[in-house]
Design a protein around this motif. Structure first.
Motif, PDB file in Angstrom:
ATOM      1  N   THR A  22       3.283 -24.558  33.632  1.00 30.60           N
ATOM      2  CA  THR A  22       4.516 -24.117  32.983  1.00 30.60           C
ATOM      3  C   THR A  22       4.241 -24.032  31.482  1.00 30.60           C
ATOM      4  OG1 THR A  22       5.360 -26.361  32.649  1.00 30.60           O
ATOM      5  CG2 THR A  22       5.979 -25.262  34.700  1.00 30.60           C
ATOM      6  N   ILE A  23       5.277 -23.727  30.735  1.00 40.41           N
ATOM      7  CA  ILE A  23       5.171 -23.628  29.277  1.00 40.41           C
ATOM      8  C   ILE A  23       6.051 -24.701  28.662  1.00 40.41           C
ATOM      9  CG2 ILE A  23       5.489 -22.106  27.284  1.00 40.41           C
ATOM     10  CD1 ILE A  23       5.331 -19.740  29.301  1.00 40.41           C
ATOM     11  N   ALA A  24       5.511 -25.412  27.682  1.00 42.04           N
ATOM     12  CA  ALA A  24       6.282 -26.446  26.985  1.00 42.04           C
ATOM     13  C   ALA A  24       5.818 -26.515  25.533  1.00 42.04           C
ATOM     14  CB  ALA A  24       6.107 -27.805  27.666  1.00 42.04           C
TER      15      ALA A  24
ATOM     16  N   PRO B  42      12.839 -28.185  28.959  1.00 44.69           N
ATOM     17  CA  PRO B  42      12.219 -27.204  29.878  1.00 44.69           C
ATOM     18  C   PRO B  42      12.419 -25.775  29.382  1.00 44.69           C
ATOM     19  CG  PRO B  42      14.230 -28.113  30.837  1.00 44.69           C
ATOM     20  CD  PRO B  42      13.979 -28.886  29.578  1.00 44.69           C
ATOM     21  N   LEU B  43      11.345 -25.002  29.442  1.00 44.27           N
ATOM     22  CA  LEU B  43      11.374 -23.603  29.019  1.00 44.27           C
ATOM     23  C   LEU B  43      11.138 -22.709  30.233  1.00 44.27           C
ATOM     24  CD1 LEU B  43       9.064 -23.904  25.867  1.00 44.27           C
ATOM     25  CD2 LEU B  43      11.551 -24.107  25.942  1.00 44.27           C
ATOM     26  N   THR B  44      11.804 -21.567  30.269  1.00 44.26           N
ATOM     27  CA  THR B  44      11.602 -20.628  31.373  1.00 44.26           C
ATOM     28  C   THR B  44      10.131 -20.201  31.387  1.00 44.26           C
ATOM     29  OG1 THR B  44      12.321 -18.832  29.913  1.00 44.26           O
ATOM     30  CG2 THR B  44      13.967 -19.776  31.392  1.00 44.26           C
ATOM     31  N   SER B  45       9.493 -20.339  32.546  1.00 44.37           N
ATOM     32  CA  SER B  45       8.025 -20.204  32.604  1.00 44.37           C
ATOM     33  C   SER B  45       7.553 -19.236  33.678  1.00 44.37           C
ATOM     34  CB  SER B  45       7.401 -21.590  32.840  1.00 44.37           C
ATOM     35  OG  SER B  45       7.789 -22.505  31.851  1.00 44.37           O
ATOM     36  N   GLU B  46       8.316 -18.161  33.907  1.00 43.41           N
ATOM     37  CA  GLU B  46       7.909 -17.202  34.926  1.00 43.41           C
ATOM     38  C   GLU B  46       6.556 -16.561  34.603  1.00 43.41           C
ATOM     39  OE1 GLU B  46      10.945 -17.422  33.775  1.00 43.41           O
ATOM     40  OE2 GLU B  46      12.216 -17.749  35.549  1.00 43.41           O
TER      41      GLU B  46
ATOM     42  N   THR C 122      11.308 -13.807  27.103  1.00 42.91           N
ATOM     43  CA  THR C 122      11.132 -14.300  28.472  1.00 42.91           C
ATOM     44  C   THR C 122      10.853 -15.807  28.525  1.00 42.91           C
ATOM     45  OG1 THR C 122       8.736 -13.872  28.511  1.00 42.91           O
ATOM     46  CG2 THR C 122      10.191 -12.058  29.155  1.00 42.91           C
ATOM     47  N   VAL C 123      10.584 -16.392  27.363  1.00 46.17           N
ATOM     48  CA  VAL C 123      10.328 -17.836  27.294  1.00 46.17           C
ATOM     49  C   VAL C 123      11.364 -18.453  26.367  1.00 46.17           C
ATOM     50  CG1 VAL C 123       8.665 -19.655  26.765  1.00 46.17           C
ATOM     51  CG2 VAL C 123       7.865 -17.455  27.647  1.00 46.17           C
ATOM     52  N   VAL C 124      12.395 -19.025  26.963  1.00 49.04           N
ATOM     53  CA  VAL C 124      13.499 -19.613  26.199  1.00 49.04           C
ATOM     54  C   VAL C 124      13.898 -20.936  26.856  1.00 49.04           C
ATOM     55  CG1 VAL C 124      14.397 -17.390  25.409  1.00 49.04           C
ATOM     56  CG2 VAL C 124      15.198 -18.340  27.576  1.00 49.04           C
ATOM     57  N   PRO C 125      14.623 -21.811  26.147  1.00 48.42           N
ATOM     58  CA  PRO C 125      15.101 -23.046  26.785  1.00 48.42           C
ATOM     59  C   PRO C 125      15.960 -22.742  28.003  1.00 48.42           C
ATOM     60  CG  PRO C 125      15.318 -23.212  24.412  1.00 48.42           C
ATOM     61  CD  PRO C 125      14.912 -21.794  24.698  1.00 48.42           C
ATOM     62  N   VAL C 126      15.785 -23.536  29.039  1.00 46.29           N
ATOM     63  CA  VAL C 126      16.522 -23.327  30.290  1.00 46.29           C
ATOM     64  C   VAL C 126      18.022 -23.489  30.048  1.00 46.29           C
ATOM     65  CG1 VAL C 126      16.910 -24.223  32.617  1.00 46.29           C
ATOM     66  CG2 VAL C 126      14.584 -24.050  31.717  1.00 46.29           C
ATOM     67  N   ASP C 127      18.794 -22.543  30.583  1.00 49.00           N
ATOM     68  CA  ASP C 127      20.252 -22.587  30.474  1.00 49.00           C
ATOM     69  C   ASP C 127      20.799 -23.278  31.716  1.00 49.00           C
ATOM     70  OD1 ASP C 127      22.933 -22.216  30.096  1.00 49.00           O
ATOM     71  OD2 ASP C 127      22.865 -20.020  29.998  1.00 49.00           O
ATOM     72  N   PHE C 128      21.438 -24.433  31.518  1.00 48.75           N
ATOM     73  CA  PHE C 128      21.934 -25.208  32.651  1.00 48.75           C
ATOM     74  C   PHE C 128      23.386 -24.888  32.994  1.00 48.75           C
ATOM     75  CE2 PHE C 128      18.390 -27.765  31.114  1.00 48.75           C
ATOM     76  CZ  PHE C 128      17.721 -27.995  32.290  1.00 48.75           C
ATOM     77  N   THR C 129      23.922 -23.784  32.455  1.00 46.45           N
ATOM     78  CA  THR C 129      25.279 -23.374  32.806  1.00 46.45           C
ATOM     79  C   THR C 129      25.336 -23.031  34.280  1.00 46.45           C
ATOM     80  OG1 THR C 129      25.578 -22.435  30.609  1.00 46.45           O
ATOM     81  CG2 THR C 129      27.141 -21.756  32.301  1.00 46.45           C
ATOM     82  N   ASP C 130      26.272 -23.625  34.988  1.00 45.77           N
ATOM     83  CA  ASP C 130      26.410 -23.413  36.434  1.00 45.77           C
ATOM     84  C   ASP C 130      27.868 -23.148  36.749  1.00 45.77           C
ATOM     85  OD1 ASP C 130      26.324 -23.314  39.131  1.00 45.77           O
ATOM     86  OD2 ASP C 130      25.683 -25.393  39.447  1.00 45.77           O
ATOM     87  N   SER C 131      28.167 -21.886  37.063  1.00 44.25           N
ATOM     88  CA  SER C 131      29.560 -21.514  37.317  1.00 44.25           C
ATOM     89  C   SER C 131      30.110 -22.165  38.576  1.00 44.25           C
ATOM     90  CB  SER C 131      29.673 -19.989  37.436  1.00 44.25           C
ATOM     91  OG  SER C 131      28.863 -19.522  38.500  1.00 44.25           O
TER      92      SER C 131
ATOM     93  N   ASP D  66      -1.738 -33.132  32.822  1.00 45.06           N
ATOM     94  CA  ASP D  66      -2.053 -33.424  31.425  1.00 45.06           C
ATOM     95  C   ASP D  66      -0.902 -34.146  30.725  1.00 45.06           C
ATOM     96  OD1 ASP D  66      -4.531 -32.204  31.673  1.00 45.06           O
ATOM     97  OD2 ASP D  66      -3.737 -30.233  31.149  1.00 45.06           O
ATOM     98  N   HIS D  67       0.330 -33.738  31.028  1.00 48.46           N
ATOM     99  CA  HIS D  67       1.516 -34.372  30.437  1.00 48.46           C
ATOM    100  C   HIS D  67       2.732 -34.013  31.290  1.00 48.46           C
ATOM    101  CE1 HIS D  67       4.665 -35.547  27.617  1.00 48.46           C
ATOM    102  NE2 HIS D  67       3.746 -36.132  26.875  1.00 48.46           N
ATOM    103  N   ALA D  68       3.621 -34.981  31.457  1.00 56.35           N
ATOM    104  CA  ALA D  68       4.793 -34.775  32.319  1.00 56.35           C
ATOM    105  C   ALA D  68       5.694 -33.647  31.839  1.00 56.35           C
ATOM    106  CB  ALA D  68       5.594 -36.073  32.426  1.00 56.35           C
ATOM    107  N   LYS D  69       5.626 -33.307  30.549  1.00 54.29           N
ATOM    108  CA  LYS D  69       6.505 -32.234  30.034  1.00 54.29           C
ATOM    109  C   LYS D  69       6.178 -30.886  30.671  1.00 54.29           C
ATOM    110  CE  LYS D  69       3.634 -31.278  25.931  1.00 54.29           C
ATOM    111  NZ  LYS D  69       3.589 -31.387  24.470  1.00 54.29           N
ATOM    112  N   TRP D  70       4.972 -30.741  31.213  1.00 60.48           N
ATOM    113  CA  TRP D  70       4.583 -29.485  31.859  1.00 60.48           C
ATOM    114  C   TRP D  70       4.870 -29.482  33.351  1.00 60.48           C
ATOM    115  CZ3 TRP D  70       0.440 -30.435  27.980  1.00 60.48           C
ATOM    116  CH2 TRP D  70       0.470 -29.506  26.941  1.00 60.48           C
ATOM    117  N   SER D  71       5.375 -30.556  33.901  1.00 60.66           N
ATOM    118  CA  SER D  71       5.657 -30.583  35.333  1.00 60.66           C
ATOM    119  C   SER D  71       6.893 -29.750  35.641  1.00 60.66           C
ATOM    120  CB  SER D  71       5.878 -32.019  35.818  1.00 60.66           C
ATOM    121  OG  SER D  71       6.220 -32.020  37.199  1.00 60.66           O
TER     122      SER D  71
END
Length: 319
Positions: free
Chosen positions: A47-49, A75-79, A131-140, A176-181
């Motif tokens: 992923t990307i962090a 978390p960053l969008t990592s498609e 395409t790489v931005v912080p994850v949006d946790f908005t859930d309608s 390597d680091h949990a932030k990439w999980s």
């Protein structure tokens, strides 16, 4: 026996899938493959962090290292992570990790100019790649549509306090680091097979049957008040605690219930951090696992070549 093949063809059946959640069955394989898939999903799907933070101004109550750590865990969008280069392998920037092929640049500039506390959040991070931005946790579907979604809080500022920084996000893996999980959690369990000895069960009174059903800490069984029968309600709720087996033995009815684990059938539950969708996490994990198996096969072929050709094989590879 010579010529015998032990090759198996695992099958996957999807039960439930959402963007951040997935439940599926993995059949016709063994625990080694199931656990390999689980471990790859947690620790080896890239992923990307945020990995580098350059802070220009920080007059908040949090020190620079604290803020850098909090930024890394967003978390960053990592498609596009699978197609990016690892910074250490990037020849475009000689491993510096600051080019378009192996990194994404973020900027943040915030200052509190009034007496109301200013929340600096992931929404305030501006990316060089849309395409790489912080994850949006908005859930309608969560029922909180009227609440303003402000993102993940990084720091809070009071009047006169300011934060200006530049951050570089890079590709990495959870090993390597949990932030990439990409996974919040990945679990699997053996699919249970439950058999009720109907003859012994009929020898129990209705009260004893109710007592038997209630001995299970999870709703595995239910008692039908009309037919006075004990039925299997949810076999997968069984946690292999053996409480019902102990209860049957204490009632003088050993063999009343038999529970076995299917050794070639597993039920997976996957929860994503949001960096990639849960379904894509599974597909990426399978790709990574295939690459690792190909590497093992290539290594085995290399060893076999060395055994056949000795120094000539090593010399041809430049060894």
């Amino acid at each position: 026996m010579e010529g015998a093949s032990y090759q198996r063809f695992p099958k996957i059946k999807i039960r439930e899938v959402r963007d951040d959640y997935m439940k599926f069955e993995l059949r016709e394989t063994d625990a080694s493959i199931a656990n390999s898939l689980r471990r790859v999903m947690i620790a080896e799907v890239p992923t990307i962090a945020i990995d580098l933070v350059e802070i220009e101004v920080n007059s908040s109550v949090l020190n620079d290292e604290f803020i850098a750590h909090r930024l890394g865990l967003i978390p960053l969008t990592s498609e596009r992570a699978m197609g990016m280069r690892f910074s250490r392998d990037c020849d475009a920037c000689d491993g510096d990790g600051q080019c378009e092929y192996c990194s994404v640049e973020f900027h943040l500039r915030a200052k509190c100019i009034n007496d109301q506390t200013l929340d600096v959040t992931s929404k305030d991070l501006y990316s060089s790649d849309h395409t790489v931005v912080p994850v949006d946790f908005t859930d309608s579907s969560s029922g909180f549509e009227n609440l303003e979604n402000k993102g993940i809080i990084i720091v809070k500022l009071r009047r006169g306090q300011e934060l200006i920084l530049r951050a570089i996000a890079r590709k990495g893996i959870g090993k390597d680091h949990a932030k990439w999980s990409p996974a919040a959690t990945v679990t699997f369990m053996y699919e249970p097979e439950i058999y009720i000895n109907e003859e012994l069960m009929e020898s129990l009174t209705p009260d004893e049957k109710r007592e038997f059903v209630e001995s299970s800490p999870t709703p595995v069984f239910k008692f039908d008040e009309i037919t006075n029968q004990v039925l299997i309600h949810d076999a997968e709720a069984y946690t292999y605690d053996e409480e019902v087996i102990k209860k049957a033995e204490s009632m003088g009815k050993p063999g009343l219930i038999e529970i076995r684990a299917k050794e070639d059938s597993f039920i997976f539950t996957v929860e994503s951090t949001g960096a990639i969708k849960a379904s894509q996490l599974l597909l990426n994990a399978i790709d990574v696992l295939k690459q690792k198996l190909d590497a093992v096969r290539l290594s085995a072929d290399t060893v076999e070549a060395d055994e056949q050709f000795g120094e000539l094989g090593a010399h041809m590879r430049g060894g």
